[in-house]
Design a protein around this motif. Structure first.
Motif, PDB file in Angstrom:
ATOM      1  N   ARG A  19     -36.097 -18.683  23.691  1.00 39.73           N
ATOM      2  CA  ARG A  19     -35.208 -17.522  23.759  1.00 39.73           C
ATOM      3  C   ARG A  19     -35.263 -17.019  25.187  1.00 39.73           C
ATOM      4  NH1 ARG A  19     -36.711 -18.034  18.699  1.00 39.73           N
ATOM      5  NH2 ARG A  19     -35.467 -17.234  16.998  1.00 39.73           N
ATOM      6  N   SER A  21     -33.598 -14.168  28.092  1.00 39.75           N
ATOM      7  CA  SER A  21     -32.877 -12.925  28.327  1.00 39.75           C
ATOM      8  C   SER A  21     -32.953 -12.611  29.813  1.00 39.75           C
ATOM      9  CB  SER A  21     -33.525 -11.779  27.533  1.00 39.75           C
ATOM     10  OG  SER A  21     -32.915 -10.543  27.839  1.00 39.75           O
ATOM     11  N   SER A  22     -31.971 -11.909  30.315  1.00 41.12           N
ATOM     12  CA  SER A  22     -32.013 -11.464  31.707  1.00 41.12           C
ATOM     13  C   SER A  22     -32.129  -9.945  31.734  1.00 41.12           C
ATOM     14  CB  SER A  22     -30.769 -11.923  32.465  1.00 41.12           C
ATOM     15  OG  SER A  22     -29.603 -11.409  31.853  1.00 41.12           O
ATOM     16  N   ARG A  30     -31.418  -7.712  28.237  1.00 40.66           N
ATOM     17  CA  ARG A  30     -30.267  -8.023  27.404  1.00 40.66           C
ATOM     18  C   ARG A  30     -30.765  -8.719  26.129  1.00 40.66           C
ATOM     19  NH1 ARG A  30     -28.174  -7.955  32.476  1.00 40.66           N
ATOM     20  NH2 ARG A  30     -26.019  -7.310  32.695  1.00 40.66           N
ATOM     21  N   VAL A  33     -31.035 -15.089  23.899  1.00 45.47           N
ATOM     22  CA  VAL A  33     -30.172 -16.189  23.492  1.00 45.47           C
ATOM     23  C   VAL A  33     -31.058 -17.413  23.293  1.00 45.47           C
ATOM     24  CG1 VAL A  33     -28.283 -17.688  24.247  1.00 45.47           C
ATOM     25  CG2 VAL A  33     -28.228 -15.254  24.788  1.00 45.47           C
ATOM     26  N   SER A  48     -27.014 -24.495  31.126  1.00 43.66           N
ATOM     27  CA  SER A  48     -25.931 -23.917  30.346  1.00 43.66           C
ATOM     28  C   SER A  48     -25.082 -25.045  29.775  1.00 43.66           C
ATOM     29  CB  SER A  48     -25.062 -23.006  31.219  1.00 43.66           C
ATOM     30  OG  SER A  48     -23.983 -22.514  30.472  1.00 43.66           O
ATOM     31  N   TRP A  56     -24.753 -15.866  29.044  1.00 41.75           N
ATOM     32  CA  TRP A  56     -26.172 -15.758  29.375  1.00 41.75           C
ATOM     33  C   TRP A  56     -26.432 -16.332  30.762  1.00 41.75           C
ATOM     34  CZ3 TRP A  56     -29.391 -19.440  31.050  1.00 41.75           C
ATOM     35  CH2 TRP A  56     -29.092 -20.775  30.771  1.00 41.75           C
ATOM     36  N   ARG A  59     -25.186 -13.961  33.594  1.00 42.41           N
ATOM     37  CA  ARG A  59     -26.077 -12.804  33.716  1.00 42.41           C
ATOM     38  C   ARG A  59     -27.426 -13.198  34.325  1.00 42.41           C
ATOM     39  NH1 ARG A  59     -23.224 -11.932  28.905  1.00 42.41           N
ATOM     40  NH2 ARG A  59     -24.883 -12.823  27.612  1.00 42.41           N
ATOM     41  N   ALA A  60     -27.939 -14.375  33.955  1.00 40.50           N
ATOM     42  CA  ALA A  60     -29.205 -14.844  34.527  1.00 40.50           C
ATOM     43  C   ALA A  60     -29.061 -15.090  36.024  1.00 40.50           C
ATOM     44  CB  ALA A  60     -29.671 -16.117  33.817  1.00 40.50           C
TER      45      ALA A  60
END
Length: 125
Positions: A19, A21-22, A30, A33, A48, A56, A59-60
């Protein structure tokens, strides 16, 4: 920046998913994902599967830092561009780990089309 421990590398390397998150500009995380992850040597990489437009990933890239949860590990990370010469090894790691899911899905994370959407996860203290 610090390095992954041997235990963390083993646990991350054998986990099917993590998982990620950024961080937002205000310092909050956030939503996480779920994505695939591979280990190459002493480094950890994510890609990605659906290109640079994936939320995601955008944003990362913008944040440059985030947090992962995987195999009992919760760790702040920096999202760093990988060295240009590592992509063949990353492709091989994705094939070795995920080919059992079939070429339709594995092909979303291997090949020249994903070089620009690859991030190295660097643990942060």
């Amino acid at each position: 920046m610090s390095a992954w421990t041997a235990d963390a590398l083993t646990r991350i390397g054998t986990a099917d998913e993590l998982r990620v998150s950024s961080y937002r500009p205000d310092g909050t995380l956030r939503p996480f994902v779920i994505i695939w992850v591979v280990r190459v040597g002493d480094d950890v990489y994510i890609r990605s599967a659906y290109g640079p437009g994936n939320g995601w990933f955008r944003r990362a890239q913008t944040s440059g830092r985030g947090r992962i949860k995987v195999a009992g590990i919760e760790q702040d990370v920096a999202f760093v561009a990988p060295a240009p010469d590592v992509h063949a090894a990353i492709d091989a790691a994705y094939h070795a780990k995920y080919d059992r899911y079939g070429p339709g899905i594995v092909n979303t994370v291997v090949g020249p089309q994903v070089v620009a959407v690859t991030l190295r996860l660097v643990p942060q203290d």
